[in-house]
Design a protein around this motif. Structure first.
Motif, PDB file in Angstrom:
ATOM      1  N   ILE A 282       0.839  -1.201   0.000  1.00 24.90           N
ATOM      2  CA  ILE A 282       0.000   0.000   0.000  1.00 24.90           C
ATOM      3  C   ILE A 282       0.871   1.246   0.000  1.00 24.90           C
ATOM      4  CG2 ILE A 282      -1.646   1.368   1.359  1.00 24.90           C
ATOM      5  CD1 ILE A 282      -2.855  -1.329   2.305  1.00 24.90           C
ATOM      6  N   THR A 283       1.883   1.269   0.852  1.00 25.71           N
ATOM      7  CA  THR A 283       2.766   2.439   0.947  1.00 25.71           C
ATOM      8  C   THR A 283       3.448   2.722  -0.382  1.00 25.71           C
ATOM      9  OG1 THR A 283       3.169   1.957   3.280  1.00 25.71           O
ATOM     10  CG2 THR A 283       4.734   3.426   2.190  1.00 25.71           C
ATOM     11  N   ILE A 284       4.030   1.710  -0.973  1.00 19.99           N
ATOM     12  CA  ILE A 284       4.785   1.900  -2.215  1.00 19.99           C
ATOM     13  C   ILE A 284       3.871   2.293  -3.372  1.00 19.99           C
ATOM     14  CG2 ILE A 284       6.159   0.681  -3.957  1.00 19.99           C
ATOM     15  CD1 ILE A 284       7.348  -0.932  -1.534  1.00 19.99           C
ATOM     16  N   ILE A 285       2.747   1.608  -3.511  1.00 14.87           N
ATOM     17  CA  ILE A 285       1.865   1.884  -4.654  1.00 14.87           C
ATOM     18  C   ILE A 285       1.239   3.274  -4.548  1.00 14.87           C
ATOM     19  CG2 ILE A 285      -0.228   1.180  -5.875  1.00 14.87           C
ATOM     20  CD1 ILE A 285       0.462  -1.724  -5.048  1.00 14.87           C
ATOM     21  N   ILE A 286       0.692   3.626  -3.385  1.00 15.00           N
ATOM     22  CA  ILE A 286       0.050   4.941  -3.238  1.00 15.00           C
ATOM     23  C   ILE A 286       1.086   6.051  -3.353  1.00 15.00           C
ATOM     24  CG2 ILE A 286      -1.241   6.462  -1.678  1.00 15.00           C
ATOM     25  CD1 ILE A 286      -2.948   4.278  -2.948  1.00 15.00           C
ATOM     26  N   ASN A 287       2.268   5.845  -2.784  1.00 16.09           N
ATOM     27  CA  ASN A 287       3.324   6.846  -2.895  1.00 16.09           C
ATOM     28  C   ASN A 287       3.695   7.074  -4.352  1.00 16.09           C
ATOM     29  OD1 ASN A 287       5.291   8.658  -2.083  1.00 16.09           O
ATOM     30  ND2 ASN A 287       6.048   7.325  -0.480  1.00 16.09           N
ATOM     31  N   SER A 288       3.832   6.008  -5.099  1.00 15.15           N
ATOM     32  CA  SER A 288       4.160   6.109  -6.515  1.00 15.15           C
ATOM     33  C   SER A 288       3.025   6.745  -7.308  1.00 15.15           C
ATOM     34  CB  SER A 288       4.466   4.715  -7.057  1.00 15.15           C
ATOM     35  OG  SER A 288       4.730   4.763  -8.424  1.00 15.15           O
ATOM     36  N   ALA A 289       1.805   6.328  -7.032  1.00 16.38           N
ATOM     37  CA  ALA A 289       0.646   6.870  -7.752  1.00 16.38           C
ATOM     38  C   ALA A 289       0.455   8.359  -7.469  1.00 16.38           C
ATOM     39  CB  ALA A 289      -0.615   6.105  -7.375  1.00 16.38           C
ATOM     40  N   SER A 290       0.821   8.777  -6.272  1.00 17.30           N
ATOM     41  CA  SER A 290       0.622  10.190  -5.929  1.00 17.30           C
ATOM     42  C   SER A 290       1.490  11.107  -6.781  1.00 17.30           C
ATOM     43  CB  SER A 290       0.912  10.432  -4.450  1.00 17.30           C
ATOM     44  OG  SER A 290       2.300  10.328  -4.193  1.00 17.30           O
ATOM     45  N   SER A 291       2.668  10.633  -7.172  1.00 11.70           N
ATOM     46  CA  SER A 291       3.516  11.478  -8.015  1.00 11.70           C
ATOM     47  C   SER A 291       2.883  11.674  -9.388  1.00 11.70           C
ATOM     48  CB  SER A 291       4.925  10.900  -8.128  1.00 11.70           C
ATOM     49  OG  SER A 291       4.896   9.649  -8.764  1.00 11.70           O
ATOM     50  N   ALA A 292       2.163  10.671  -9.868  1.00  5.36           N
ATOM     51  CA  ALA A 292       1.472  10.811 -11.147  1.00  5.36           C
ATOM     52  C   ALA A 292       0.215  11.666 -11.015  1.00  5.36           C
ATOM     53  CB  ALA A 292       1.111   9.439 -11.694  1.00  5.36           C
ATOM     54  N   ALA A 293      -0.347  11.744  -9.821  1.00  4.14           N
ATOM     55  CA  ALA A 293      -1.573  12.510  -9.604  1.00  4.14           C
ATOM     56  C   ALA A 293      -1.298  13.942  -9.150  1.00  4.14           C
ATOM     57  CB  ALA A 293      -2.451  11.814  -8.570  1.00  4.14           C
ATOM     58  N   LEU A 294      -0.057  14.223  -8.807  1.00  2.02           N
ATOM     59  CA  LEU A 294       0.296  15.558  -8.324  1.00  2.02           C
ATOM     60  C   LEU A 294       0.359  16.532  -9.495  1.00  2.02           C
ATOM     61  CD1 LEU A 294       1.160  17.110  -5.754  1.00  2.02           C
ATOM     62  CD2 LEU A 294       3.512  16.585  -6.370  1.00  2.02           C
ATOM     63  N   VAL A 295      -0.289  17.651  -9.355  1.00  2.00           N
ATOM     64  CA  VAL A 295      -0.251  18.698 -10.374  1.00  2.00           C
ATOM     65  C   VAL A 295       0.128  20.015  -9.704  1.00  2.00           C
ATOM     66  CG1 VAL A 295      -1.911  17.623 -11.942  1.00  2.00           C
ATOM     67  CG2 VAL A 295      -2.730  19.145 -10.176  1.00  2.00           C
ATOM     68  N   ILE A 296       0.823  20.831 -10.454  1.00  3.36           N
ATOM     69  CA  ILE A 296       1.157  22.165  -9.975  1.00  3.36           C
ATOM     70  C   ILE A 296       0.281  23.149 -10.736  1.00  3.36           C
ATOM     71  CG2 ILE A 296       2.962  23.914  -9.761  1.00  3.36           C
ATOM     72  CD1 ILE A 296       3.405  21.457  -8.007  1.00  3.36           C
ATOM     73  N   ARG A 297      -0.509  23.844  -9.994  1.00  3.90           N
ATOM     74  CA  ARG A 297      -1.395  24.837 -10.601  1.00  3.90           C
ATOM     75  C   ARG A 297      -0.665  26.173 -10.622  1.00  3.90           C
ATOM     76  NH1 ARG A 297      -5.633  21.660 -10.619  1.00  3.90           N
ATOM     77  NH2 ARG A 297      -6.527  20.672  -8.815  1.00  3.90           N
ATOM     78  N   ARG A 298      -0.743  26.819 -11.745  1.00  6.53           N
ATOM     79  CA  ARG A 298      -0.105  28.116 -11.868  1.00  6.53           C
ATOM     80  C   ARG A 298      -1.185  29.184 -12.038  1.00  6.53           C
ATOM     81  NH1 ARG A 298       4.870  26.299 -12.255  1.00  6.53           N
ATOM     82  NH2 ARG A 298       5.489  24.675 -13.673  1.00  6.53           N
ATOM     83  N   ASP A 299      -1.286  30.013 -11.052  1.00  2.00           N
ATOM     84  CA  ASP A 299      -2.230  31.122 -11.119  1.00  2.00           C
ATOM     85  C   ASP A 299      -1.506  32.318 -11.712  1.00  2.00           C
ATOM     86  OD1 ASP A 299      -4.136  29.576  -9.871  1.00  2.00           O
ATOM     87  OD2 ASP A 299      -3.660  30.327  -7.873  1.00  2.00           O
ATOM     88  N   PRO A 300      -2.119  32.974 -12.677  1.00  2.00           N
ATOM     89  CA  PRO A 300      -1.440  34.153 -13.237  1.00  2.00           C
ATOM     90  C   PRO A 300      -1.320  35.231 -12.160  1.00  2.00           C
ATOM     91  CG  PRO A 300      -3.674  33.951 -14.101  1.00  2.00           C
ATOM     92  CD  PRO A 300      -3.412  32.735 -13.260  1.00  2.00           C
ATOM     93  N   PRO A 301      -0.282  36.036 -12.274  1.00  2.00           N
ATOM     94  CA  PRO A 301      -0.121  37.089 -11.269  1.00  2.00           C
ATOM     95  C   PRO A 301      -1.293  38.053 -11.332  1.00  2.00           C
ATOM     96  CG  PRO A 301       1.392  37.424 -13.083  1.00  2.00           C
ATOM     97  CD  PRO A 301       0.717  36.103 -13.321  1.00  2.00           C
ATOM     98  N   THR A 302      -1.629  38.608 -10.215  1.00  3.20           N
ATOM     99  CA  THR A 302      -2.707  39.595 -10.188  1.00  3.20           C
ATOM    100  C   THR A 302      -2.130  40.942 -10.600  1.00  3.20           C
ATOM    101  OG1 THR A 302      -2.297  39.990  -7.856  1.00  3.20           O
ATOM    102  CG2 THR A 302      -4.002  38.402  -8.412  1.00  3.20           C
TER     103      THR A 302
END
Length: 159
Positions: free
Chosen positions: A129-149
């Motif tokens: 569980i630890t290895i699979i979820i840890n690995s899957a989380s890297s594929a599910a992680l996204v960085i959202r970029r908000d334009p500057p105000t």
């Protein structure tokens, strides 16, 4: 001005991976019990007369293993949204929970073979569980970029 970066998660991908992990964990529980009962002849979670497949406890153990994977997925989702290094915290939490699951059966007053077999099965399930979820989380992680105000600056009032 630079874009503002903030972590996010592709929840559909993470939870689909969590569901698949739950299936893996449940199957690991079943296989572990079958190996313990069939090959090593240790009565894990059932009296000796129950055979390789055992009784309802096998099904319950498999369901609880799958539920543990889903709880781990929820934990990872929360950590991704809340902390700076989610995978590191997740790994530490899961290793400690897995250690508890390994030590707990060793403290029971049952046959020593059953204690060890249950501890080993719990270890394998926890690590998977630890290895699979840890690995899957890297594929599910996204960085959202908000334009500057953009702020409109008026020239100073020169009246």
């Amino acid at each position: 001005m630079a874009d503002i970066e903030r972590p996010g998660v592709n929840a559909g991908r993470l939870w689909a991976s969590g569901l698949a992990t739950a299936v893996v964990a449940a199957l690991l529980a079943i296989v572990g019990i079958m190996i313990a009962r069939g090959l090593v002849e240790v009565a894990v979670l059932a009296p000796k007369g129950e055979g390789v497949w055992g009784n309802a406890n096998t099904f319950t153990y498999a369901l609880l293993s799958g539920a543990a994977a889903l709880l781990a997925t929820g934990l990872m989702h929360l950590l991704i949204l809340a902390v700076a290094t989610p995978r590191q915290f997740f790994t530490w939490i899961m290793v400690l929970v897995t250690l508890i699951a390994v030590v707990l059966p060793l403290s029971l007053t049952v046959d020593p073979g059953a204690k060890v077999a249950t501890a080993v099965i719990n270890l394998v399930i926890g690590l998977a569980i630890t290895i699979i979820i840890n690995s899957a989380s890297s594929a599910a992680l996204v960085i959202r970029r908000d334009p500057p105000t953009e702020q409109w600056h008026q020239p100073p009032n020169t009246y």
